[in-house]
Enzyme design. Structure first.
Site, PDB file in Angstrom:
ATOM      1  N   LEU A  76     -57.506  -6.093 -30.646  1.00  0.00           N
ATOM      2  CA  LEU A  76     -57.175  -5.276 -29.471  1.00  0.00           C
ATOM      3  C   LEU A  76     -58.233  -4.238 -29.131  1.00  0.00           C
ATOM      4  CD1 LEU A  76     -53.371  -4.744 -30.180  1.00  0.00           C
ATOM      5  CD2 LEU A  76     -54.478  -6.625 -28.953  1.00  0.00           C
ATOM      6  N   CYS A  77     -59.354  -4.243 -29.818  1.00  0.00           N
ATOM      7  CA  CYS A  77     -60.451  -3.328 -29.523  1.00  0.00           C
ATOM      8  C   CYS A  77     -61.292  -3.941 -28.402  1.00  0.00           C
ATOM      9  CB  CYS A  77     -61.280  -3.140 -30.789  1.00  0.00           C
ATOM     10  SG  CYS A  77     -62.218  -1.637 -30.834  1.00  0.00           S
ATOM     11  N   HIS A  78     -61.595  -3.158 -27.376  1.00  0.00           N
ATOM     12  CA  HIS A  78     -62.371  -3.663 -26.243  1.00  0.00           C
ATOM     13  C   HIS A  78     -63.828  -3.920 -26.628  1.00  0.00           C
ATOM     14  CE1 HIS A  78     -58.993  -1.649 -24.236  1.00  0.00           C
ATOM     15  NE2 HIS A  78     -59.182  -2.533 -23.268  1.00  0.00           N
ATOM     16  N   MET A 114     -63.886   3.725 -32.789  1.00  0.00           N
ATOM     17  CA  MET A 114     -63.815   2.562 -33.675  1.00  0.00           C
ATOM     18  C   MET A 114     -65.204   2.038 -34.019  1.00  0.00           C
ATOM     19  SD  MET A 114     -60.724   2.481 -34.421  1.00  0.00           S
ATOM     20  CE  MET A 114     -60.947   1.111 -35.545  1.00  0.00           C
ATOM     21  N   GLU A 115     -66.119   2.117 -33.071  1.00  0.00           N
ATOM     22  CA  GLU A 115     -67.489   1.666 -33.327  1.00  0.00           C
ATOM     23  C   GLU A 115     -68.184   2.572 -34.341  1.00  0.00           C
ATOM     24  OE1 GLU A 115     -65.963  -0.519 -30.061  1.00  0.00           O
ATOM     25  OE2 GLU A 115     -65.889   1.626 -30.442  1.00  0.00           O
ATOM     26  N   ASP A 129     -72.403  -3.082 -52.058  1.00  0.00           N
ATOM     27  CA  ASP A 129     -72.806  -4.451 -52.389  1.00  0.00           C
ATOM     28  C   ASP A 129     -74.180  -4.496 -53.049  1.00  0.00           C
ATOM     29  OD1 ASP A 129     -72.681  -7.409 -52.268  1.00  0.00           O
ATOM     30  OD2 ASP A 129     -74.309  -7.139 -50.821  1.00  0.00           O
TER      31      ASP A 129
END
Length: 158
Positions: A76-78, A114-115, A129
């Site tokens: 749902l993230c554009h 969000m980005e 990692d």
């Protein structure tokens, strides 16, 4: 604080927010996080002697690439046309470890929190990692948005 979740409709179903009617504005967000590690691991990274190569350089690139893929990772993230993503990685002897900060910017109809969060998260995961062979006790933490600007809700700082 908003009174309802924007990604849930009246029936409780997942819903992608319609941002089509919103004005395009300059928007930015900053997020931060950290990777705690042994002092020896930090020294190995800073000296450029990690077996997998340039940890900081690879992690920075991974974070930038991840920010550009946020809509593929978060439902749902554009999808956004980012104008800038910057990732800073700073050693902190008192942590001990690496502190990560990411800035995401665009001119658009929805925010870039969000980005910025995705950039920080993947940067931290890449550090983990690349150093896990020498330090099994590393800890990723403190991931949060520290500021956002632009849009209808205006500017905010943690």
């Amino acid at each position: 604080m908003m009174s309802k979740l924007t990604h849930i409709d009246q029936t409780g179903a997942a819903n992608m927010v319609d941002v089509g009617a919103k004005d395009e504005t300059e928007r930015q967000a900053v997020a931060e996080g950290s990777v705690r590690m042994n002092l020896e691991t930090l020294a190995l990274i800073l000296e450029g002697n990690a077996a997998k190569g340039d940890v900081i350089g690879a992690a920075r690139l991974a974070g930038i690439m991840a920010a550009k893929k946020t809509a593929d990772l978060i439902p749902l993230c554009h999808p956004l046309m980012l104008t800038k993503v910057a990732v800073e990685i700073e050693p902190d002897q008192t942590l001990p470890g690496l502190r990560v900060r990411a800035l995401a910017k665009l001119k658009g109809r929805t925010g870039v929190e969000m980005e910025a969060l995705t950039a920080v998260s993947v940067t931290c995961l890449t550090i983990y990692d690349m150093a896990k062979a020498v330090d099994k006790h590393m800890e990723i933490g403190g991931i949060r948005v520290t500021e956002k600007g632009g849009g209808k809700s205006g500017d905010w700082k943690a």
